[in-house]
Scaffold this motif. Sequence first.
Motif, PDB file in Angstrom:
ATOM      1  N   GLU A 111     103.302  80.383  17.630  1.00 49.13           N
ATOM      2  CA  GLU A 111     103.211  78.993  17.187  1.00 49.13           C
ATOM      3  C   GLU A 111     104.174  78.152  17.999  1.00 49.13           C
ATOM      4  N   LEU A 212     104.913  72.503  12.488  1.00 54.56           N
ATOM      5  CA  LEU A 212     104.289  73.126  13.650  1.00 54.56           C
ATOM      6  C   LEU A 212     103.444  72.129  14.426  1.00 54.56           C
ATOM      7  N   ARG A 215      99.534  76.611  15.541  1.00 54.10           N
ATOM      8  CA  ARG A 215      99.652  78.066  15.450  1.00 54.10           C
ATOM      9  C   ARG A 215      98.398  78.628  16.093  1.00 54.10           C
TER      10      ARG A 215
END
Length: 268
Positions: A111, A212, A215
């Motif tokens: 990620e 994030l 991912r």
Amino acid sequence: MSRTLALVTGVFAMCWGSAASPKTEITVGAYYFPPVAEISHTNEPQGLLGDLIQGIEAANEDVEIRVFYTSPKRRYLDFEAGLYDVIFFESADWGWSDRDATMSRPILTDEELYVALKKPDRDLSFFEDISRHHIVAMSGYHYGFADFETDSQVLLEKFNIEFSDSHSRNLQLIKADRPSVAEVAIISRSYLQMHLSEHPEDWRTLLISDKLDQRYQLRIIARKDGPVTADDMLHLMAPLVTNGAYRLMVEKWGLQLPRGFLTGFDLP
């Protein structure tokens, strides 16, 4: 010999012939994608890819792998031109789904995170909308914040963005505190872990997002008219999976196997 090992041996015998048969030559594409793939000063593959190529050749004496070095931007043109047969560790979201290729199940996951310079008045809310900041990114890479667009001109029109060919340079730009050039870098978790293990002082310097950018589930991609399919490459990897060598390679580079990969690993 276990039933599983006997099955694997039998499959290889059928697919690749006897030891006296000519070797199957496979050309693997590679570009700078550390720690997944790097290139040494002697032009040898390094990172997880280098370990995996060595392992596949050691486990399959009738297979010979050579590496073709491409770039993130050129990898599709070189693939379609037939300059390499297989590329490891690619996401289906990175422009492969509409190409004339075979694709394996995921074999690796990682990620990407946002990284900025720590400042007294700065907290994780700084990453809520990175389009407000000056971004430094890898040229030719796909990013979630940009809807996986890779055209540099399009990205320059939409964002304040600087392009680079080195994660190390990107982090140096962040640490140099030049907000007119770079306020946010996008770095993979595995590379960041490797960097911080080598430069632990940067724990005090860098602000790392809990949000994030993406991912990704990484697969094997192979040309349909090439010498092997993506599933053939899984066959070649099978001994390394069953004896635990592939898992150790992945862990060595701070990467992760997809959930259920080992318990659900079956030869196609």
